[in-house]
Design a protein around this motif. Structure first.
Motif, PDB file in Angstrom:
ATOM      1  N   LYS A 179      46.635  37.588  11.596  1.00 44.38           N
ATOM      2  CA  LYS A 179      46.462  36.412  10.763  1.00 44.38           C
ATOM      3  C   LYS A 179      47.308  36.570   9.514  1.00 44.38           C
ATOM      4  O   LYS A 179      47.715  35.603   8.896  1.00 44.38           O
ATOM      5  N   ASN A 180      47.570  37.815   9.177  1.00 44.15           N
ATOM      6  CA  ASN A 180      48.395  38.136   8.010  1.00 44.15           C
ATOM      7  C   ASN A 180      49.763  37.467   8.145  1.00 44.15           C
ATOM      8  O   ASN A 180      50.308  37.374   9.250  1.00 44.15           O
ATOM      9  N   SER A 181      50.325  37.035   7.001  1.00 46.14           N
ATOM     10  CA  SER A 181      51.560  36.258   7.109  1.00 46.14           C
ATOM     11  C   SER A 181      52.699  37.083   7.716  1.00 46.14           C
ATOM     12  O   SER A 181      53.493  36.563   8.497  1.00 46.14           O
ATOM     13  N   ARG A 182      52.746  38.384   7.392  1.00 42.98           N
ATOM     14  CA  ARG A 182      53.812  39.192   7.994  1.00 42.98           C
ATOM     15  C   ARG A 182      53.615  39.327   9.495  1.00 42.98           C
ATOM     16  O   ARG A 182      54.573  39.340  10.263  1.00 42.98           O
ATOM     17  N   MET A 183      52.348  39.410   9.913  1.00 40.72           N
ATOM     18  CA  MET A 183      52.088  39.509  11.352  1.00 40.72           C
ATOM     19  C   MET A 183      52.396  38.188  12.061  1.00 40.72           C
ATOM     20  O   MET A 183      52.841  38.164  13.200  1.00 40.72           O
ATOM     21  N   ARG A 184      52.167  37.078  11.355  1.00 44.31           N
ATOM     22  CA  ARG A 184      52.489  35.786  11.971  1.00 44.31           C
ATOM     23  C   ARG A 184      53.993  35.670  12.178  1.00 44.31           C
ATOM     24  O   ARG A 184      54.444  35.148  13.188  1.00 44.31           O
ATOM     25  N   GLU A 185      54.734  36.208  11.214  1.00 43.88           N
ATOM     26  CA  GLU A 185      56.191  36.202  11.381  1.00 43.88           C
ATOM     27  C   GLU A 185      56.582  37.082  12.570  1.00 43.88           C
ATOM     28  O   GLU A 185      57.470  36.732  13.346  1.00 43.88           O
ATOM     29  N   VAL A 186      55.894  38.223  12.694  1.00 48.58           N
ATOM     30  CA  VAL A 186      56.173  39.109  13.828  1.00 48.58           C
ATOM     31  C   VAL A 186      55.932  38.359  15.138  1.00 48.58           C
ATOM     32  O   VAL A 186      56.760  38.375  16.052  1.00 48.58           O
ATOM     33  N   LEU A 187      54.788  37.653  15.223  1.00 50.20           N
ATOM     34  CA  LEU A 187      54.466  36.935  16.458  1.00 50.20           C
ATOM     35  C   LEU A 187      55.519  35.876  16.780  1.00 50.20           C
ATOM     36  O   LEU A 187      55.930  35.727  17.935  1.00 50.20           O
ATOM     37  N   GLU A 188      55.953  35.167  15.741  1.00 51.50           N
ATOM     38  CA  GLU A 188      56.984  34.150  15.947  1.00 51.50           C
ATOM     39  C   GLU A 188      58.269  34.781  16.482  1.00 51.50           C
ATOM     40  O   GLU A 188      58.888  34.278  17.423  1.00 51.50           O
ATOM     41  N   LYS A 189      58.629  35.902  15.869  1.00 50.40           N
ATOM     42  CA  LYS A 189      59.852  36.577  16.258  1.00 50.40           C
ATOM     43  C   LYS A 189      59.761  37.071  17.710  1.00 50.40           C
ATOM     44  O   LYS A 189      60.699  36.926  18.485  1.00 50.40           O
ATOM     45  N   VAL A 190      58.605  37.638  18.048  1.00 50.31           N
ATOM     46  CA  VAL A 190      58.408  38.146  19.401  1.00 50.31           C
ATOM     47  C   VAL A 190      58.563  37.022  20.426  1.00 50.31           C
ATOM     48  O   VAL A 190      59.234  37.173  21.447  1.00 50.31           O
ATOM     49  N   LYS A 191      57.981  35.873  20.104  1.00 54.12           N
ATOM     50  CA  LYS A 191      58.088  34.723  21.017  1.00 54.12           C
ATOM     51  C   LYS A 191      59.547  34.332  21.223  1.00 54.12           C
ATOM     52  O   LYS A 191      59.981  34.069  22.332  1.00 54.12           O
ATOM     53  N   LEU A 192      60.278  34.274  20.106  1.00 57.99           N
ATOM     54  CA  LEU A 192      61.670  33.831  20.182  1.00 57.99           C
ATOM     55  C   LEU A 192      62.548  34.834  20.920  1.00 57.99           C
ATOM     56  O   LEU A 192      63.352  34.473  21.779  1.00 57.99           O
ATOM     57  N   VAL A 193      62.369  36.116  20.588  1.00 56.38           N
ATOM     58  CA  VAL A 193      63.276  37.123  21.125  1.00 56.38           C
ATOM     59  C   VAL A 193      62.986  37.399  22.606  1.00 56.38           C
ATOM     60  O   VAL A 193      63.863  37.820  23.355  1.00 56.38           O
ATOM     61  N   ALA A 194      61.761  37.096  23.036  1.00 56.09           N
ATOM     62  CA  ALA A 194      61.391  37.358  24.424  1.00 56.09           C
ATOM     63  C   ALA A 194      62.286  36.586  25.386  1.00 56.09           C
ATOM     64  O   ALA A 194      62.606  37.070  26.476  1.00 56.09           O
ATOM     65  N   ALA A 195      62.686  35.419  24.976  1.00 57.13           N
ATOM     66  CA  ALA A 195      63.478  34.573  25.862  1.00 57.13           C
ATOM     67  C   ALA A 195      64.906  35.080  26.040  1.00 57.13           C
ATOM     68  O   ALA A 195      65.618  34.637  26.936  1.00 57.13           O
ATOM     69  N   THR A 196      65.327  36.015  25.189  1.00 56.35           N
ATOM     70  CA  THR A 196      66.708  36.488  25.234  1.00 56.35           C
ATOM     71  C   THR A 196      66.796  37.866  25.903  1.00 56.35           C
ATOM     72  O   THR A 196      65.786  38.411  26.323  1.00 56.35           O
ATOM     73  N   ASP A 197      68.011  38.408  25.951  1.00 52.74           N
ATOM     74  CA  ASP A 197      68.197  39.750  26.482  1.00 52.74           C
ATOM     75  C   ASP A 197      68.490  40.749  25.363  1.00 52.74           C
ATOM     76  O   ASP A 197      68.863  41.890  25.606  1.00 52.74           O
TER      77      ASP A 197
END
Ligand SMILES: Nc1ncnc2c1ncn2[C@@H]1O[C@H](COP(=O)(O)OP(=O)(O)OP(=O)(O)O)[C@@H](O)[C@H]1O
Ligand SMILES: [Mg+2]
Length: 484
Positions: free
Chosen positions: A147-165
């Motif tokens: 829920k922490n803002s840094r963790m939310r950024e991590v989650l967003e990043k993980v979602k985005l980067v997952a789609a790439t190689d």
């Protein structure tokens, strides 16, 4: 305010009638019983928000009824009426979970006010439940809660980067969830139907690690009885997770650099060049930049690995994640073990929120596992169940210097079971939670939250500072306002 469903139990017909009328007049839905037996039947047949009961009843004592009511439906608030002004019985009732008590004779207004407060409290609790559900949906991804803002950024990043190689470098202390993140990346990537192959680079000496990663030909070294494929080959079309990448020796670093640049390599002792299609995810507890500066890690490899860095903050720097993770783990574990628990006690929350968790989420997870195992069904998880110490200071034992949880927990107030929190502390806690929930609602926008709470922006700012609620996100918003 939403009307409540109220059950009134009193053997005096006049009292029963006046209470029923008074409550119905303001819109509550009221049922009335004259004996404990009758009340028990009502409680068995329907669920009530609030029960108002005389302590003295024919057939069953008010306390027994309170116990029964709380057993049937722990969320029901019970208000006791006592004619004797016996504070002891009233205190006993409060300990058994009564919401409040009224001393006879009381004015109907007093009853209405108490019911009002209980109704508000119920609404707030309901809101908290909804909020929690919402939080869990919104602030989780592939099992990573945050829920922490840094963790939310991590989650967003993980979602985005997952789609790439792209190659990902996950950095964080032990137990912060590096492997969890690696799994999440793989599972939500287009490679999800292939394997994720994991290698712990710290577990093997250099020559073995080299053979493990790249494979070897028959006779490549003593004991190489036959040809063996390495992890890079096994991960073909999938993901390779290189854990503890900071421990890799210079020789293996060179080989890794090549495979990352060219996607090809040779098995140990072989000449055949093998090409692979592998997505690499690495993790380390070390600050690789410092390792580079110290000459222990190749700079070129560092840049190859650090294409997308994901930094997991230690749990002590994201305390707001503790309740989210703790509650979710408690629920999962108690459901799995078939043991229903009432959540954490007030003191347990206090300690969980004060503790620094050197072992991060893994330590919290182990603590909750212990808490669930040691707590009795339908009870709250207590501090001594979390640390598993029979002589816990919270049970009146001496402080245990080897137990960080008790030790750090002791730096705050310690209360024996049965004692309640002083009003000021409880009010602070409530205020803090209330402000946090308002901020969550407005997604951290303080100006909006202040409006919702009926506070000036300055007052809200000061309260946030006082309670250590993360501020600063919309400092711009506020300074704009200040200047404008
Ligand atoms: N944000 C989180 N939400 C829910 N569970 C988490 C979270 N972070 C970690 N965990 C859990 O905590 C435990 C430790 O996580 P993990 O093994 O991924 O940590 P790590 O960083 O790889 O640790 P180490 O460096 O010691 O290998 C796991 O059981 C994981 O599921
Ligand atoms: Mg790990």
């Amino acid at each position: 305010m939403k009307p409540s469903k109220v059950l009134i139990i009193d053997d005096e017909p006049l009292m029963r009638l006046s209470m029923t009328d008074a409550l119905r007049a303001v819109g509550h839905e009221v049922s009335a019983a004259s004996t404990g037996q009758e009340a028990a039947e009502f409680l068995a047949a329907a669920s009530f928000d609030i029960v108002v009961s005389d302590l003295r009843l024919p057939g069953m004592s008010g306390l027994d009824l309170l116990r029964l009511g709380k057993e049937r439906s722990p969320l029901t608030e019970v208000i006791m009426i006592t004619a004797h002004g016996s504070v002891e019985t009233a205190v006993q009732a409060m300990k058994l979970g009564a919401y409040d008590y009224l001393l006879k004779p009381f004015a109907m207004d007093e009853l209405l006010m108490t019911i009002d407060r209980a109704t508000k409290m119920l609404a707030l609790r309901q809101e908290n439940v909804e909020l929690r559900e919402q939080l869990e949906g919104r602030f989780s991804f592939e099992g990573i809660l945050g829920k922490n803002s840094r963790m939310r950024e991590v989650l967003e990043k993980v979602k985005l980067v997952a789609a790439t190689d792209s190659t990902v470098l996950i950095v964080g202390e032990s137990g912060t969830g590096k492997e969890l993140v690696a799994n999440a990346i793989h599972r939500s990537s287009p490679r999800r139907d292939q394997a994720i192959v994991k290698v712990s680079c710290a577990a093997l000496p250099e020559t073995l690690l080299e053979a493990e990663l790249f494979g070897h030909e028959k006779g490549a070294f003593t004991g190489a009885m036959r040809q063996r494929r390495g992890r890079f080959e096994l991960a073909h079309r999938g993901t390779l997770f290189l854990d503890e990448i900071g421990e890799v020796s210079p020789v293996v670093q060179v080989k890794l650099l090549r495979v990352l640049q060219e996607r090809q390599f040779e098995r140990v002792g072989g000449n055949e060049t093998i090409e692979v299609d592998v997505r690499v995810v690495c993790a380390t507890q070390k600050d690789l930049k410092k390792e580079v500066q110290a000459g222990r890690f190749r700079e070129d490899l560092y840049y190859r690995l650090n294409v997308v860095p994901v930094v997991l903050p230690p749990l002590r720097e994201r305390k707001e994640d503790v309740p989210v993770i703790a509650e979710s783990m408690l629920q999962a574990r108690s459901t799995r073990g078939g043991k229903s628990l009432k959540g954490f006690s007030q003191a347990a929350w206090g300690v969980l929120l004060r503790y620094s968790f050197p072992g991060n989420v893994r330590e919290l997870e182990n603590m909750i596992e212990r808490g669930v195992a040691l707590s009795r069904p339908n009870e709250e998880v207590e501090v001594w169940n979390l640390c598993g110490h029979a002589g816990c200071p919270f049970l009146g034992g001496p402080p245990q210097p080897d137990c960080g949880l008790c030790h750090e927990g002791l730096s705050g107030t310690v209360r024996a079971p049965g004692e309640i929190e002083p009003l000021a502390a409880a009010r602070d806690q409530f205020e803090r939670q209330y402000i946090e929930s308002a901020l969550d609602r407005t997604e951290g926008k303080k100006l909006l939250a202040a409006k919702l709470l009926g506070l000036s922006r300055k007052a809200l700012w000061e309260k946030c500072k006082r309670y250590g609620i993360e501020v600063g996100k919309d400092e711009k918003e506020s300074s704009d306002e200040e200047s404008g």
